[in-house]
Design a protein around this motif. Structure first.
Motif, PDB file in Angstrom:
ATOM      1  N   PHE A  36       1.444  -1.487  -0.179  1.00 17.95           N
ATOM      2  CA  PHE A  36       0.028  -0.232  -0.143  1.00 17.95           C
ATOM      3  C   PHE A  36       0.739   1.156  -0.291  1.00 17.95           C
ATOM      4  CE2 PHE A  36      -1.918   3.108   2.711  1.00 17.95           C
ATOM      5  CZ  PHE A  36      -2.864   3.477   1.417  1.00 17.95           C
ATOM      6  N   PHE A  37       2.492   1.295   0.860  1.00 20.27           N
ATOM      7  CA  PHE A  37       2.998   2.620   0.951  1.00 20.27           C
ATOM      8  C   PHE A  37       3.679   2.397  -0.504  1.00 20.27           C
ATOM      9  CE2 PHE A  37       1.520   2.357   5.412  1.00 20.27           C
ATOM     10  CZ  PHE A  37       0.567   3.514   5.660  1.00 20.27           C
ATOM     11  N   VAL A  38       4.072   1.658  -0.972  1.00 21.93           N
ATOM     12  CA  VAL A  38       4.997   1.458  -2.159  1.00 21.93           C
ATOM     13  C   VAL A  38       3.789   2.089  -3.380  1.00 21.93           C
ATOM     14  CG1 VAL A  38       5.823   0.394  -3.825  1.00 21.93           C
ATOM     15  CG2 VAL A  38       6.816  -0.075  -1.816  1.00 21.93           C
ATOM     16  N   LEU A  39       1.966   1.764  -3.100  1.00 26.86           N
ATOM     17  CA  LEU A  39       2.289   2.386  -5.057  1.00 26.86           C
ATOM     18  C   LEU A  39       1.339   3.710  -4.080  1.00 26.86           C
ATOM     19  CD1 LEU A  39      -0.475  -0.169  -4.580  1.00 26.86           C
ATOM     20  CD2 LEU A  39       0.698   0.391  -6.748  1.00 26.86           C
ATOM     21  N   THR A  40       1.504   4.594  -2.595  1.00 28.03           N
ATOM     22  CA  THR A  40       0.637   5.807  -2.522  1.00 28.03           C
ATOM     23  C   THR A  40       2.101   6.099  -2.573  1.00 28.03           C
ATOM     24  OG1 THR A  40      -0.665   4.606  -0.383  1.00 28.03           O
ATOM     25  CG2 THR A  40       0.134   7.306  -0.828  1.00 28.03           C
ATOM     26  N   GLY A  41       3.265   5.821  -2.703  1.00 27.71           N
ATOM     27  CA  GLY A  41       4.722   6.581  -2.976  1.00 27.71           C
ATOM     28  C   GLY A  41       5.264   7.062  -4.501  1.00 27.71           C
ATOM     29  N   TRP A  42       4.678   5.904  -5.100  1.00 19.08           N
ATOM     30  CA  TRP A  42       5.156   6.217  -6.347  1.00 19.08           C
ATOM     31  C   TRP A  42       3.836   6.987  -6.909  1.00 19.08           C
ATOM     32  CZ3 TRP A  42       8.006   5.554 -10.172  1.00 19.08           C
ATOM     33  CH2 TRP A  42       8.051   5.687 -11.253  1.00 19.08           C
ATOM     34  N   THR A  43       2.678   6.824  -6.422  1.00 19.39           N
ATOM     35  CA  THR A  43       1.796   8.458  -6.974  1.00 19.39           C
ATOM     36  C   THR A  43       2.042   9.456  -6.249  1.00 19.39           C
ATOM     37  OG1 THR A  43      -0.346   5.767  -6.836  1.00 19.39           O
ATOM     38  CG2 THR A  43      -0.648   8.267  -7.054  1.00 19.39           C
ATOM     39  N   GLY A  44       2.219   9.520  -4.978  1.00 17.59           N
ATOM     40  CA  GLY A  44       3.014  10.320  -4.428  1.00 17.59           C
ATOM     41  C   GLY A  44       3.956  11.295  -5.659  1.00 17.59           C
ATOM     42  N   TYR A  45       5.122  10.327  -5.805  1.00 18.92           N
ATOM     43  CA  TYR A  45       6.460  10.886  -6.751  1.00 18.92           C
ATOM     44  C   TYR A  45       6.097  11.854  -7.896  1.00 18.92           C
ATOM     45  CZ  TYR A  45      10.273  10.756  -9.773  1.00 18.92           C
ATOM     46  OH  TYR A  45      11.152  10.895 -10.126  1.00 18.92           O
ATOM     47  N   GLN A  46       4.783  10.577  -8.194  1.00 21.44           N
ATOM     48  CA  GLN A  46       4.843  11.264  -9.624  1.00 21.44           C
ATOM     49  C   GLN A  46       3.375  12.834  -9.742  1.00 21.44           C
ATOM     50  OE1 GLN A  46       5.027   9.390 -12.810  1.00 21.44           O
ATOM     51  NE2 GLN A  46       6.695   7.927 -11.409  1.00 21.44           N
ATOM     52  N   LEU A  47       3.022  12.624  -8.777  1.00 23.11           N
ATOM     53  CA  LEU A  47       1.758  14.201  -8.876  1.00 23.11           C
ATOM     54  C   LEU A  47       3.154  14.884  -8.408  1.00 23.11           C
ATOM     55  CD1 LEU A  47      -0.753  15.036  -7.453  1.00 23.11           C
ATOM     56  CD2 LEU A  47      -0.158  14.971  -5.739  1.00 23.11           C
ATOM     57  N   VAL A  48       4.079  14.819  -7.666  1.00 22.70           N
ATOM     58  CA  VAL A  48       4.801  15.979  -7.184  1.00 22.70           C
ATOM     59  C   VAL A  48       5.581  16.434  -8.255  1.00 22.70           C
ATOM     60  CG1 VAL A  48       7.020  16.386  -5.643  1.00 22.70           C
ATOM     61  CG2 VAL A  48       4.917  15.240  -4.465  1.00 22.70           C
ATOM     62  N   LYS A  49       6.109  15.808  -9.175  1.00 23.19           N
ATOM     63  CA  LYS A  49       7.097  15.377 -10.415  1.00 23.19           C
ATOM     64  C   LYS A  49       6.352  16.347 -11.028  1.00 23.19           C
ATOM     65  CE  LYS A  49       7.915  12.514 -13.813  1.00 23.19           C
ATOM     66  NZ  LYS A  49       8.333  10.818 -14.031  1.00 23.19           N
ATOM     67  N   GLN A  50       4.984  15.968 -11.223  1.00 24.05           N
ATOM     68  CA  GLN A  50       3.786  16.842 -12.115  1.00 24.05           C
ATOM     69  C   GLN A  50       3.763  18.348 -12.421  1.00 24.05           C
ATOM     70  OE1 GLN A  50      -0.084  15.435 -12.656  1.00 24.05           O
ATOM     71  NE2 GLN A  50      -0.708  17.100 -13.643  1.00 24.05           N
ATOM     72  N   GLN A  51       3.438  18.330 -10.554  1.00 24.42           N
ATOM     73  CA  GLN A  51       3.038  20.405 -10.257  1.00 24.42           C
ATOM     74  C   GLN A  51       4.745  20.492  -9.835  1.00 24.42           C
ATOM     75  OE1 GLN A  51       2.476  18.570  -5.672  1.00 24.42           O
ATOM     76  NE2 GLN A  51       0.671  18.509  -6.208  1.00 24.42           N
ATOM     77  N   PHE A  52       5.903  20.210  -9.767  1.00 26.09           N
ATOM     78  CA  PHE A  52       7.030  20.507 -10.134  1.00 26.09           C
ATOM     79  C   PHE A  52       7.079  20.672 -11.804  1.00 26.09           C
ATOM     80  CE2 PHE A  52      11.464  20.813 -10.837  1.00 26.09           C
ATOM     81  CZ  PHE A  52      12.234  21.443  -9.172  1.00 26.09           C
ATOM     82  N   MET A  53       7.083  19.629 -12.283  1.00 23.71           N
ATOM     83  CA  MET A  53       6.919  20.507 -13.887  1.00 23.71           C
ATOM     84  C   MET A  53       6.311  21.424 -14.424  1.00 23.71           C
ATOM     85  SD  MET A  53       8.078  16.370 -15.515  1.00 23.71           S
ATOM     86  CE  MET A  53       7.446  17.344 -17.234  1.00 23.71           C
ATOM     87  N   MET A  54       4.985  21.596 -13.992  1.00 16.08           N
ATOM     88  CA  MET A  54       4.125  22.417 -14.398  1.00 16.08           C
ATOM     89  C   MET A  54       3.585  23.283 -13.703  1.00 16.08           C
ATOM     90  SD  MET A  54       2.579  20.337 -16.970  1.00 16.08           S
ATOM     91  CE  MET A  54       0.486  21.559 -17.229  1.00 16.08           C
ATOM     92  N   ASN A  55       5.211  24.217 -12.559  1.00 19.76           N
ATOM     93  CA  ASN A  55       5.273  24.783 -11.964  1.00 19.76           C
ATOM     94  C   ASN A  55       3.985  25.523 -10.936  1.00 19.76           C
ATOM     95  OD1 ASN A  55       6.935  27.144 -10.854  1.00 19.76           O
ATOM     96  ND2 ASN A  55       6.837  28.278 -12.120  1.00 19.76           N
ATOM     97  N   GLU A  56       3.089  24.806 -10.963  1.00 18.76           N
ATOM     98  CA  GLU A  56       2.232  25.308 -10.206  1.00 18.76           C
ATOM     99  C   GLU A  56       2.322  25.534  -8.379  1.00 18.76           C
ATOM    100  OE1 GLU A  56      -1.408  21.541  -9.250  1.00 18.76           O
ATOM    101  OE2 GLU A  56      -0.343  20.813 -11.218  1.00 18.76           O
ATOM    102  N   THR A  57       1.608  26.712  -8.352  1.00 17.52           N
ATOM    103  CA  THR A  57       1.388  27.500  -6.813  1.00 17.52           C
ATOM    104  C   THR A  57       0.173  26.981  -6.628  1.00 17.52           C
ATOM    105  OG1 THR A  57       1.151  29.244  -8.089  1.00 17.52           O
ATOM    106  CG2 THR A  57       3.152  28.862  -7.965  1.00 17.52           C
ATOM    107  N   ALA A  58       0.002  27.253  -4.995  1.00 16.09           N
ATOM    108  CA  ALA A  58      -1.348  27.358  -4.294  1.00 16.09           C
ATOM    109  C   ALA A  58      -1.485  28.091  -4.768  1.00 16.09           C
ATOM    110  CB  ALA A  58      -0.877  27.231  -2.617  1.00 16.09           C
ATOM    111  N   ALA A  59      -3.403  28.180  -4.246  1.00 23.22           N
ATOM    112  CA  ALA A  59      -4.233  29.206  -5.000  1.00 23.22           C
ATOM    113  C   ALA A  59      -4.185  30.759  -4.620  1.00 23.22           C
ATOM    114  CB  ALA A  59      -5.689  28.986  -5.041  1.00 23.22           C
ATOM    115  N   THR A  60      -4.110  30.753  -3.147  1.00 20.88           N
ATOM    116  CA  THR A  60      -3.990  32.284  -3.125  1.00 20.88           C
ATOM    117  C   THR A  60      -2.937  32.211  -1.420  1.00 20.88           C
ATOM    118  OG1 THR A  60      -4.804  31.150  -0.776  1.00 20.88           O
ATOM    119  CG2 THR A  60      -6.478  32.200  -1.925  1.00 20.88           C
ATOM    120  N   LEU A  61      -2.090  31.548  -1.394  1.00 23.51           N
ATOM    121  CA  LEU A  61      -0.557  31.548  -0.844  1.00 23.51           C
ATOM    122  C   LEU A  61       0.483  31.026  -1.888  1.00 23.51           C
ATOM    123  CD1 LEU A  61      -1.236  28.586   1.630  1.00 23.51           C
ATOM    124  CD2 LEU A  61      -1.713  30.692   2.304  1.00 23.51           C
ATOM    125  N   ILE A  62       1.718  31.597  -1.415  1.00 25.04           N
ATOM    126  CA  ILE A  62       2.656  31.688  -2.400  1.00 25.04           C
ATOM    127  C   ILE A  62       3.454  30.787  -2.469  1.00 25.04           C
ATOM    128  CG2 ILE A  62       4.674  33.421  -3.516  1.00 25.04           C
ATOM    129  CD1 ILE A  62       2.857  35.693  -2.443  1.00 25.04           C
TER     130      ILE A  62
END
Length: 185
Positions: A101-127
């Motif tokens: 379960f945690f390997v799958l969660t970690g892998w999914t989280g890693y993919q999400l973080v990689k996408q967020q980093f590549m897309m340069n996403e920022t929080a809506a109201t926070l900097i």
């Protein structure tokens, strides 16, 4: 019985308990700020989003801390119904399914973080970059896997249930029978 704490246990405890405690304190401060600012008639826009992200961090770190201290949910009633041979497999099943379960969660989280980093996403109201918020998913997964193996080493007696009835309250037949209604005069 808890054996002597290892360096790994101290690191996991610090990363889970201390950082989760900071997140809890942060939620408290931000919510109080939100309430006070609304009472004063000048609401602060970023408090709701900050509370949500701190809460996410708190939950993921709390999940890893729960596996460190073996305070996870177990289906003891179901184990009691199984044959003794299968009951002996409860620890390997617990460890295997939790790690998967945690390997799958970690892998999914890693993919999400990689996408967020590549897309340069920022929080809506926070900097704040969204990957800073999302990094907790793979981080807590690594901490949880380490916590599972550390708890297996130091708290195996809590993980394995030699007597599946342990922890289950004893209920007598008298407690299960509904009381008779009193007769009206």
């Amino acid at each position: 019985m808890v054996k002597n704490s290892s360096l790994l246990n101290k690191i996991i405890k610090g990363m889970t308990d201390v950082v989760a405690g900071v997140a809890v304190f942060g939620v408290l401060v931000v919510v109080l700020l939100q309430v006070a600012s609304r009472l004063l008639g000048v609401p602060v826009s970023w408090t709701e989003e900050a509370t949500r992200y701190l809460f996410v961090w708190m939950i993921f770190l709390g999940l890893a801390a729960g596996f460190r201290t073996v305070e996870t949910a177990r289906v003891v009633v179901f184990l009691a119904m199984l044959p003794r041979a299968i009951q002996r497999l409860s620890v390997p099943i617990y460890v295997t399914t939790s790690v998967i379960f945690f390997v799958l969660t970690g892998w999914t989280g890693y993919q999400l973080v990689k996408q967020q980093f590549m897309m340069n996403e920022t929080a809506a109201t926070l900097i704040v970059p969204m990957w800073v918020i999302g990094i907790i998913m793979p981080l807590s997964s690594v901490l949880a896997v380490l916590a599972i193996f550390e708890s297996l080493r130091t708290r195996r007696d809590l993980i394995e249930i030699s007597d599946p009835a342990q922890g289950m309250p004893e209920i007598t037949l008298a407690e299960t029978v509904l009381p008779k209604p009193e007769k009206q005069p």
